[in-house]
Design a protein around this motif. Structure first.
Motif, short mmCIF file in Angstrom:
data_model
loop_
_atom_site.label_atom_id
_atom_site.label_comp_id
_atom_site.label_asym_id
_atom_site.label_seq_id
_atom_site.Cartn_x
_atom_site.Cartn_y
_atom_site.Cartn_z
N ALA A 51 -27.59 -19.06 -24.56
CA ALA A 51 -28.16 -18.63 -23.27
C ALA A 51 -27.40 -17.41 -22.74
O ALA A 51 -28.02 -16.47 -22.24
CB ALA A 51 -28.10 -19.77 -22.27
N ALA A 52 -26.09 -17.41 -22.85
CA ALA A 52 -25.30 -16.26 -22.39
C ALA A 52 -25.64 -15.00 -23.19
O ALA A 52 -25.77 -13.92 -22.63
CB ALA A 52 -23.81 -16.57 -22.49
N LEU A 53 -25.81 -15.16 -24.51
CA LEU A 53 -26.16 -14.00 -25.34
C LEU A 53 -27.55 -13.46 -25.02
O LEU A 53 -27.76 -12.24 -24.95
CB LEU A 53 -26.08 -14.37 -26.83
CG LEU A 53 -24.67 -14.62 -27.37
CD1 LEU A 53 -24.75 -15.14 -28.80
CD2 LEU A 53 -23.85 -13.35 -27.30
N ILE A 54 -28.49 -14.35 -24.80
CA ILE A 54 -29.85 -13.92 -24.47
C ILE A 54 -29.89 -13.23 -23.12
O ILE A 54 -30.52 -12.18 -22.95
CB ILE A 54 -30.82 -15.13 -24.52
CG1 ILE A 54 -30.99 -15.60 -25.96
CG2 ILE A 54 -32.17 -14.77 -23.91
CD1 ILE A 54 -31.71 -16.92 -26.11
N VAL A 55 -29.21 -13.81 -22.13
CA VAL A 55 -29.19 -13.21 -20.79
C VAL A 55 -28.51 -11.84 -20.84
O VAL A 55 -28.96 -10.88 -20.20
CB VAL A 55 -28.50 -14.16 -19.80
CG1 VAL A 55 -28.22 -13.48 -18.48
CG2 VAL A 55 -29.35 -15.39 -19.58
N ALA A 56 -27.42 -11.72 -21.60
CA ALA A 56 -26.72 -10.44 -21.73
C ALA A 56 -27.59 -9.40 -22.44
O ALA A 56 -27.53 -8.21 -22.10
CB ALA A 56 -25.41 -10.62 -22.47
N ALA A 57 -28.40 -9.84 -23.39
CA ALA A 57 -29.28 -8.90 -24.10
C ALA A 57 -30.32 -8.31 -23.17
O ALA A 57 -30.77 -7.18 -23.37
CB ALA A 57 -29.94 -9.61 -25.27
N PHE A 58 -30.71 -9.06 -22.14
CA PHE A 58 -31.69 -8.56 -21.17
C PHE A 58 -31.02 -7.79 -20.03
O PHE A 58 -31.67 -7.41 -19.07
CB PHE A 58 -32.52 -9.70 -20.60
CG PHE A 58 -33.57 -10.19 -21.54
CD1 PHE A 58 -34.62 -9.39 -21.93
CD2 PHE A 58 -33.48 -11.48 -22.07
CE1 PHE A 58 -35.58 -9.85 -22.81
CE2 PHE A 58 -34.44 -11.94 -22.95
CZ PHE A 58 -35.50 -11.12 -23.33
N GLY A 59 -29.71 -7.58 -20.11
CA GLY A 59 -29.00 -6.78 -19.13
C GLY A 59 -28.64 -7.50 -17.86
O GLY A 59 -28.29 -6.85 -16.87
N GLN A 60 -28.68 -8.80 -17.85
CA GLN A 60 -28.32 -9.58 -16.67
C GLN A 60 -26.88 -10.08 -16.80
O GLN A 60 -26.23 -9.87 -17.81
CB GLN A 60 -29.27 -10.77 -16.49
CG GLN A 60 -30.72 -10.37 -16.35
CD GLN A 60 -30.98 -9.53 -15.11
OE1 GLN A 60 -30.42 -9.79 -14.06
NE2 GLN A 60 -31.81 -8.53 -15.24
N ASP A 61 -26.40 -10.76 -15.76
CA ASP A 61 -25.04 -11.30 -15.78
C ASP A 61 -24.98 -12.54 -16.68
O ASP A 61 -25.61 -13.54 -16.39
CB ASP A 61 -24.62 -11.68 -14.36
CG ASP A 61 -23.19 -12.20 -14.29
OD1 ASP A 61 -22.41 -11.91 -15.21
OD2 ASP A 61 -22.87 -12.88 -13.30
N PRO A 62 -24.22 -12.48 -17.78
CA PRO A 62 -24.18 -13.63 -18.70
C PRO A 62 -23.42 -14.82 -18.13
O PRO A 62 -23.43 -15.89 -18.73
CB PRO A 62 -23.49 -13.08 -19.94
CG PRO A 62 -22.70 -11.92 -19.45
CD PRO A 62 -23.44 -11.35 -18.28
N ARG A 63 -22.76 -14.67 -16.99
CA ARG A 63 -22.02 -15.77 -16.38
C ARG A 63 -22.82 -16.47 -15.29
O ARG A 63 -22.29 -17.35 -14.61
CB ARG A 63 -20.71 -15.27 -15.80
CG ARG A 63 -19.77 -14.74 -16.88
CD ARG A 63 -18.55 -14.14 -16.28
NE ARG A 63 -18.97 -12.96 -15.51
CZ ARG A 63 -18.24 -12.36 -14.60
NH1 ARG A 63 -17.05 -12.82 -14.32
NH2 ARG A 63 -18.68 -11.30 -13.97
#
Length: 75
Positions: A51-63
């Motif tokens: 989930a953190a990797l996917i969110v980071a790939a979309f440019g959002q905060d992975p935390r």
């Protein structure tokens, strides 16, 4: 030898964490739930990472908490 303020804060935090973790661990062991909690925690970890990797790939905060919780629940 005198300890600095930061060192004292870190030592106090570690002591409180150790006390809290030891207390919860003892009760979990006595109730026979220690291995179950360990298994659930380890099973949720890959979902949190993905989930953190996917969110980071979309440019959002992975935390961000909601996507991480969703990833843990899916896993």
């Amino acid at each position: 030898m005198t300890l600095g303020y930061n060192t004292l804060v870190v030592l106090a935090g570690c002591a409180m964490l150790g006390l809290a973790a030891g207390t919860v661990g003892a009760f979990a062991l006595l109730r026979g739930r220690a291995l179950l909690a360990d298994a659930v925690g380890h099973a949720a970890l890959p979902g949190v990472v993905l989930a953190a990797l996917i969110v980071a790939a979309f440019g959002q905060d992975p935390r961000a908490l909601p996507p991480l919780l969703a990833g843990a629940a899916v896993a």
